[in-house]
Write a protein that holds these residues in place. Structure first.
Motif, mmCIF file in Angstrom:
data_model
loop_
_atom_site.group_PDB
_atom_site.id
_atom_site.type_symbol
_atom_site.label_atom_id
_atom_site.label_comp_id
_atom_site.label_asym_id
_atom_site.label_seq_id
_atom_site.Cartn_x
_atom_site.Cartn_y
_atom_site.Cartn_z
ATOM 1 N N ILE A 1 5.340 -6.347 -2.427
ATOM 2 C CA ILE A 1 6.107 -5.667 -3.387
ATOM 3 C C ILE A 1 5.530 -4.031 -3.784
ATOM 4 N N GLY A 2 6.417 -3.389 -3.467
ATOM 5 C CA GLY A 2 5.988 -1.738 -3.532
ATOM 6 C C GLY A 2 6.636 -1.026 -4.778
ATOM 7 N N THR A 3 7.702 -0.692 -4.978
ATOM 8 C CA THR A 3 8.262 -0.127 -6.019
ATOM 9 C C THR A 3 7.683 -0.477 -7.328
ATOM 10 N N ALA A 4 7.766 -1.833 -7.432
ATOM 11 C CA ALA A 4 7.502 -2.274 -8.890
ATOM 12 C C ALA A 4 6.155 -2.026 -9.154
ATOM 13 N N PHE B 1 15.720 -2.656 4.573
ATOM 14 C CA PHE B 1 15.934 -1.271 4.409
ATOM 15 C C PHE B 1 16.258 -1.047 2.825
ATOM 16 N N GLU B 2 16.038 -1.951 2.169
ATOM 17 C CA GLU B 2 16.072 -1.833 0.767
ATOM 18 C C GLU B 2 14.782 -1.120 -0.098
ATOM 19 N N ALA B 3 13.726 -1.305 0.813
ATOM 20 C CA ALA B 3 12.402 -0.694 0.460
ATOM 21 C C ALA B 3 12.357 0.821 0.040
ATOM 22 N N GLY B 4 11.479 1.149 -0.799
ATOM 23 C CA GLY B 4 10.879 2.469 -0.970
ATOM 24 C C GLY B 4 10.031 2.914 0.045
ATOM 25 N N GLY B 5 10.124 4.194 0.300
ATOM 26 C CA GLY B 5 9.032 4.675 1.043
ATOM 27 C C GLY B 5 9.636 4.888 2.487
ATOM 28 N N HIS B 6 8.699 5.254 3.514
ATOM 29 C CA HIS B 6 8.992 5.409 4.879
ATOM 30 C C HIS B 6 9.804 4.235 5.432
ATOM 31 N N ALA C 1 7.980 -10.945 3.466
ATOM 32 C CA ALA C 1 9.141 -10.126 3.297
ATOM 33 C C ALA C 1 8.800 -9.216 2.286
ATOM 34 N N ALA C 2 9.347 -7.837 2.584
ATOM 35 C CA ALA C 2 9.182 -6.662 1.846
ATOM 36 C C ALA C 2 10.343 -6.006 1.712
ATOM 37 N N GLY C 3 10.793 -5.566 0.536
ATOM 38 C CA GLY C 3 12.001 -4.801 0.407
ATOM 39 C C GLY C 3 12.967 -5.216 -0.656
ATOM 40 N N GLY C 4 13.019 -4.816 -1.977
ATOM 41 C CA GLY C 4 13.838 -5.213 -2.702
ATOM 42 C C GLY C 4 13.416 -6.278 -3.590
ATOM 43 N N PRO D 1 0.636 -0.984 -0.066
ATOM 44 C CA PRO D 1 0.004 -0.033 0.074
ATOM 45 C C PRO D 1 0.938 1.282 0.007
ATOM 46 N N PHE D 2 0.589 2.421 -0.486
ATOM 47 C CA PHE D 2 1.356 3.470 -0.803
ATOM 48 C C PHE D 2 0.479 4.814 -0.165
ATOM 49 N N GLY D 3 1.159 5.160 0.908
ATOM 50 C CA GLY D 3 0.475 6.464 1.444
ATOM 51 C C GLY D 3 0.373 7.630 0.428
ATOM 52 N N ILE E 1 -6.535 -2.352 3.594
ATOM 53 C CA ILE E 1 -6.499 -1.088 3.848
ATOM 54 C C ILE E 1 -5.309 -0.870 4.968
ATOM 55 N N ASN E 2 -4.430 0.085 4.586
ATOM 56 C CA ASN E 2 -3.233 0.527 5.382
ATOM 57 C C ASN E 2 -3.305 1.944 6.205
ATOM 58 N N LEU E 3 -3.011 1.934 7.351
ATOM 59 C CA LEU E 3 -3.007 3.279 8.020
ATOM 60 C C LEU E 3 -1.616 3.112 8.847
ATOM 61 N N TRP E 4 -1.362 4.417 9.372
ATOM 62 C CA TRP E 4 -0.205 4.459 10.193
ATOM 63 C C TRP E 4 -0.476 4.721 11.684
ATOM 64 N N VAL E 5 -0.358 3.824 12.593
ATOM 65 C CA VAL E 5 -0.972 4.076 13.929
ATOM 66 C C VAL E 5 -0.284 5.379 14.708
ATOM 67 N N ALA F 1 -3.991 4.617 3.022
ATOM 68 C CA ALA F 1 -5.222 5.688 3.408
ATOM 69 C C ALA F 1 -4.628 6.479 4.787
ATOM 70 N N TYR F 2 -3.438 6.568 5.194
ATOM 71 C CA TYR F 2 -2.921 7.591 6.230
ATOM 72 C C TYR F 2 -3.100 8.917 6.210
ATOM 73 N N THR F 3 -3.297 9.382 5.006
ATOM 74 C CA THR F 3 -3.269 10.878 4.877
ATOM 75 C C THR F 3 -4.899 11.091 4.717
HETATM 76 C C1 LIG Z 1 5.792 5.605 -2.122
HETATM 77 C C2 LIG Z 1 5.680 4.433 -1.240
HETATM 78 C C3 LIG Z 1 4.856 4.997 -0.044
HETATM 79 C C4 LIG Z 1 4.674 3.879 0.761
HETATM 80 N N1 LIG Z 1 3.589 4.136 1.756
HETATM 81 C C5 LIG Z 1 3.340 2.966 2.532
HETATM 82 C C6 LIG Z 1 2.485 3.429 3.311
HETATM 83 O O1 LIG Z 1 1.750 4.219 3.793
HETATM 84 N N2 LIG Z 1 2.218 2.244 4.361
HETATM 85 C C7 LIG Z 1 2.936 1.167 4.497
HETATM 86 O O2 LIG Z 1 2.710 0.124 5.153
HETATM 87 N N3 LIG Z 1 3.785 1.032 3.574
HETATM 88 C C8 LIG Z 1 4.266 1.783 2.673
HETATM 89 N N4 LIG Z 1 5.067 1.512 1.462
HETATM 90 C C9 LIG Z 1 5.906 0.478 1.593
HETATM 91 C C10 LIG Z 1 5.272 -0.813 0.546
HETATM 92 O O3 LIG Z 1 4.068 -0.890 0.988
HETATM 93 C C11 LIG Z 1 6.187 -1.838 0.492
HETATM 94 O O4 LIG Z 1 6.272 -2.638 1.752
HETATM 95 C C12 LIG Z 1 7.829 -1.607 0.083
HETATM 96 O O5 LIG Z 1 7.513 -0.560 -0.886
HETATM 97 C C13 LIG Z 1 8.377 -2.864 -0.263
HETATM 98 O O6 LIG Z 1 9.676 -2.457 -1.002
HETATM 99 P P1 LIG Z 1 10.115 -2.264 -2.478
HETATM 100 O O7 LIG Z 1 9.665 -0.813 -2.466
HETATM 101 O O8 LIG Z 1 11.573 -2.572 -2.348
HETATM 102 O O9 LIG Z 1 9.135 -3.049 -3.182
HETATM 103 C C14 LIG Z 1 5.220 2.457 0.864
HETATM 104 C C15 LIG Z 1 6.298 2.549 -0.317
HETATM 105 C C16 LIG Z 1 6.457 3.309 -1.451
HETATM 106 C C17 LIG Z 1 7.481 2.915 -2.373
#
Ligand SMILES: Cc1cc2nc3c(=O)[nH]c(=O)nc-3n(C[C@H](O)[C@H](O)[C@H](O)COP(=O)(O)O)c2cc1C
Length: 341
Positions: free
Chosen positions: A225-228, A165-170, A202-205, A4-6, A54-58, A29-31
């Motif tokens: 999987i996020g970035t893809a 820590f490879e993952a995109g986002g926060h 597993a998440a990240g990379g 999920p992307f916030g 659905i995803n939120l930030w606690v 949906a955190y914002t």
């Molecule tokens: C732009 C962006 C926004 C993200 N926002 C959230 C978020 O709001 N909540 C959350 O749980 N994860 C968030 N993530 C993390 C992704 O859900 C996922 O765990 C992560 O992208 C996996 O790593 P990858 O980018 O290497 O595939 C976000 C990732 C990106 C790239």
């Protein structure tokens, strides 16, 4: 799972495409206001009858009482003044205090009852976990360290995301500072699998069937999987952002607090590099985002890409697909070929 992307980067189309093809689509949906979450949920339900997340930030602010002092504001102004000058726009007013939205958003989750509710930046109290369980909602919490995974398991979550820590986002760290919680996905996954009994994602990379097969081989019960997916046409990312993920610029990503106040990974920007080590003068999350939003807008308009943070993970340079359905097809096909030769 589709990550999920916030912050407006999720879309109904992406979530439903993934869910309809047998993955678990996710919507960040955190914002969003409660009304907007109800609306998006209606839209998702109209296009898929499959489970989705659905995803939120606690925890959605680091500012005590949601406010900053005049001194903090002056320091941030001083530090960022050259960039506002470069963009030819005035420095913004002091950001108004931020009021946490989480309590009201959580009420929406109880009402709309998604099959899966994932969250980051902490654990939830016992009574909330029990209520979610009674509503038939599966809970997924994110860990960046073994300690966080153990705390999440003890809190009663159904599933843990091992967020490398490879993952995109926060970075969703909540026990130690994020800078001290930088473990790679494959190590973190193995540490958590060794000590925790509930399923681990597993998440990240991970962006290909090979990546999925690698994670499954190391014991993952699923992957996120996020970035893809962010790079596909269906995501809520700006066209420029998606192009950047497929460009040579995506070879270089970094973790920075410069754009939001919390640590996150995106394509390396000049501001992130210039201001590394000056974190004390950044505003706390999310007021740093508010403070910089006029600069982001102006930089985008003026195509000053090195002043914009384009979120993305380290894996971006191997991305191939810009259609979510094609990406899903390829992930399923490649994983199946490797795991069931
Ligand atoms: C732009 C962006 C926004 C993200 N926002 C959230 C978020 O709001 N909540 C959350 O749980 N994860 C968030 N993530 C993390 C992704 O859900 C996922 O765990 C992560 O992208 C996996 O790593 P990858 O980018 O290497 O595939 C976000 C990732 C990106 C790239």
């Amino acid at each position: 799972m589709q990550g999920p992307f916030g912050g407006g980067l999720s879309s109904v189309k992406l979530t439903s495409t993934v869910s309809n093809m047998g993955g678990l689509g996710g919507y960040g949906a955190y914002t969003m206001s409660p009304d907007d979450i109800y609306e998006v949920d209606k839209q998702i339900k109209a296009v898929t009858d499959k489970p989705y997340n659905i995803n939120l930030w606690v925890s959605d602010t680091d500012a005590p009482g949601g406010a900053i002092t005049d001194t903090q504001y002056e320091q941030a102004k001083q530090l960022f003044q050259p960039y506002f000058e470069e963009a030819g726009i005035p420095l913004p007013e002091k950001p108004a205090p931020f009021k946490s939205r989480f309590e009201n958003q959580l009420q929406v989750i109880m009402d709309i009852r998604p099959k899966v509710f994932s969250f980051m930046f902490g654990t939830l109290p016992q009574d909330v976990m029990e209520q979610l369980g009674k509503h038939g909602i599966r809970t997924v919490g994110a860990a960046t360290t073994l300690d966080e995974a153990i705390a999440l398991e003890a809190s009663g979550v159904d599933i843990i995301i091992a967020s490398g820590f490879e993952a995109g986002g926060h970075r969703p760290s909540f026990l130690a500072p994020a800078e001290q919680s930088t473990i790679g996905t494959f190590v973190l996954l193995q540490l958590i699998k060794d000590k925790v009994k509930i399923p681990v994602i597993a998440a990240g990379g991970i962006a290909t069937g090979r990546g999925i097969a690698g994670a499954l081989t190391l014991g993952a019960d699923a992957v996120q999987i996020g970035t893809a997916f962010l790079a596909t046409d269906e995501s809520g990312a700006l066209p420029t952002h998606r192009q950047m993920l497929f460009s040579d610029a995506a070879r270089y990503t970094s973790l920075t607090r410069a754009f939001s106040g919390r640590l996150g990974r995106g394509i390396t920007s000049r501001i992130a590099m210039d201001l590394s080590g000056k974190e004390k003068s950044f505003l706390p999350f999310p007021l740093q985002t508010t403070f910089l939003s006029p600069l982001r807008k102006a930089a985008l308009e003026q195509q000053k890409w090195d002043m914009v943070l384009f979120w993305g993970g380290q894996v971006a340079p191997i991305l191939k697909h810009n259609k979510a359905a094609k990406l899903m097809e390829s992930l399923i096909k490649e994983t199946t070929q490797i795991m069931n030769p």
